[in-house]
Enzyme design. Structure first.
Site, PDB file in Angstrom:
ATOM      1  N   LYS A 293      -6.167   8.005  -2.640  1.00  0.00           N
ATOM      2  CA  LYS A 293      -5.628   7.928  -4.004  1.00  0.00           C
ATOM      3  C   LYS A 293      -6.369   8.897  -4.931  1.00  0.00           C
ATOM      4  CE  LYS A 293      -2.956   5.000  -2.284  1.00  0.00           C
ATOM      5  NZ  LYS A 293      -2.856   3.724  -1.823  1.00  0.00           N
TER       6      LYS A 293
HETATM    7  C1  LIG Z   1      -2.423   2.482  -1.087  1.00  0.00           C
HETATM    8  C2  LIG Z   1      -1.396   1.517  -1.497  1.00  0.00           C
HETATM    9  C3  LIG Z   1      -1.621   0.127  -1.481  1.00  0.00           C
HETATM   10  C4  LIG Z   1      -2.807  -0.517  -0.818  1.00  0.00           C
HETATM   11  O1  LIG Z   1      -4.017  -0.223  -1.331  1.00  0.00           O
HETATM   12  P1  LIG Z   1      -5.337  -0.414  -0.468  1.00  0.00           P
HETATM   13  O2  LIG Z   1      -6.415  -0.172  -1.478  1.00  0.00           O
HETATM   14  O3  LIG Z   1      -5.324   0.608   0.630  1.00  0.00           O
HETATM   15  O4  LIG Z   1      -5.367  -1.804   0.065  1.00  0.00           O
HETATM   16  C5  LIG Z   1      -0.641  -0.708  -2.012  1.00  0.00           C
HETATM   17  N1  LIG Z   1       0.504  -0.229  -2.492  1.00  0.00           N
HETATM   18  C6  LIG Z   1       0.782   1.093  -2.494  1.00  0.00           C
HETATM   19  C7  LIG Z   1       2.083   1.571  -3.070  1.00  0.00           C
HETATM   20  C8  LIG Z   1      -0.154   2.009  -1.978  1.00  0.00           C
HETATM   21  O5  LIG Z   1       0.152   3.314  -1.945  1.00  0.00           O
END
Ligand SMILES: *Cc1c(COP(=O)(O)O)cnc(C)c1O
Length: 382
Positions: A191
């Site tokens: 992210k």
């Molecule tokens: C990355 C992501 C998640 C999950 O996040 P984590 O921190 O990896 O558990 C949830 N929803 C979306 C749309 C994502 O892209």
């Protein structure tokens, strides 16, 4: 002009984590080592919590060890029951977080422009068992937060947003975490902002803070009282420290991504049947989390999958994101709302979207230019 287009020496992926300077990290680690305080919401955690609240322009923040557990905590903290209306055009964690709370995901179709949940389809999905709407700000483009809130108010539903893609997105200058009852951010390495793994919930109602702290820490209230069956989702001091350093790098990274965006856009705008997936709302400032295009096979003469596979010949690994739809997963395909007839827009989008590599360091060695030339070549020449 004839450009020679060569294969990248090393594989190029869609993401590259923003990582802090090692010397700076070393200093932080020395501080943490000296204190011997490495977990359980210590000084780094507290400071990161404050800084995130400020950066996202929200009233309250609770940090978590990842975004999925944060989403699970959101449904629990709001005491949701029965059914939750959500989108199939998302990452697996969105519907999974509901199922882990014994809730039933009800998939609602998306709008064809920014691929977020379509408010015009939500009302027909509401039943007496519906307790909430869980929207996803896809690729950093916000859901129609105004219409969704109107529906929620009319039917007395809670609203949770999955803003894993939308760190720093604003609408009219208002931080995206101010809409709905709760908003989840993911701090996974892929992210825009990361703590390697981590996440947060942002919310207006300060009263939710105690409950969220119980949920993420075994339900422990004090030395003698455990008041609920919480889980363990605390962000540790090392990851919080990484976050404090990465947070200072986010704005610079966004600026670089805007340049990469412009380089890609120049090529995409001149390709028939290829479009950037973007919001049409001028009041939105995007997070620049992804660069997603849609390939209309008929107008373009190439399918999305052909383009995806051809890119690999150049050592470039694009992503078909989101494909397959969550409603096509083995664990969800038998739900009534997963029927193809209910989700025509999402079905079509999942066949047409492609995310290109998107991060600041693509400005080095003409990386972004090379990728945009490869895109043009695989579309025009095959
Ligand atoms: C990355 C992501 C998640 C999950 O996040 P984590 O921190 O990896 O558990 C949830 N929803 C979306 C749309 C994502 O892209």
């Amino acid at each position: 002009m004839q450009l020679s287009i060569t294969k990248f020496e090393k594989p190029v992926y869609v993401f590259e984590p923003v990582l802090p300077d090692l010397n700076q990290l070393h200093e932080k680690l020395s501080e943490i080592w000296a204190s011997k305080y490495v977990a359980n919401m210590g000084p780094q955690h507290r400071l990161l919590n404050e800084r995130i609240t400020e950066f996202l322009k929200v009233s309250n923040t609770t940090l978590f060890s990842n975004g999925t557990l944060a989403l699970m905590a959101a449904s629990r903290a709001l005491d949701l029951e029965g059914e939750v209306i959500t989108t199939p055009f998302t990452f697996a964690a969105t519907p999974h977080s509901l199922v882990w709370n014994n809730l039933t995901p009800v998939f609602c179709d998306i709008n064809p422009v920014d691929l977020t949940i379509n408010p015009a389809r939500i009302e027909e999905m509401i039943t007496p068992r519906t307790s909430a709407i869980m929207g996803v700000h896809v690729y950093g483009n916000p859901c129609d937060v105004v219409k969704i809130q109107e529906i929620a108010d009319k039917y007395n539903l809670k609203v949770i947003y999955d803003a894993a893609h939308a760190f720093g997105t604003t609408i009219d200058g208002i931080g995206i975490g101010n809409f709905g009852d709760m908003t989840m951010f993911s701090f996974h390495a892929t992210k825009l902002f990361n703590t390697i793994e981590g996440g947060a919930l942002c919310y207006k109602d300060e009263q939710l803070m105690d409950k969220l702290n119980l949920i993420k820490n075994f339900g422990i209230k004090n030395e003698e009282e455990v008041v609920m069956a919480g889980f363990n989702a605390k962000l540790n001091e090392v990851q919080s420290a990484v976050g404090l350093l990465v947070l200072d790098m986010v704005e610079e990274e966004q600026k670089k991504r805007m340049k990469v965006f412009d380089i890609y856009k120049e090529v995409v705008d001149r390709l028939d049947g290829v479009e950037i997936v973007n919001t049409s709302d001028e009041s939105v400032h995007s997070s620049y989390q992804y660069f997603a295009i849609r390939i209309d096979a008929e107008r373009c003469g190439r399918t999305r999958d052909e383009v995806y596979h051809k890119f690999k010949n150049y050592n470039v690994f694009t992503r078909r994101y989101f494909y397959p739809l969550c409603s096509d997963f083995e664990c969800y395909r038998d739900l009534p709302s997963s029927a193809v007839a209910n989700l025509p827009v999402a079905k079509q989008a999942s066949k047409e979207v492609l995310c290109l590599p998107f991060y600041g360091s693509l400005l080095e060695n003409n990386g972004a230019e090379s990728i945009s030339h490869i895109l043009r070549k695989v579309i025009v020449d095959g």
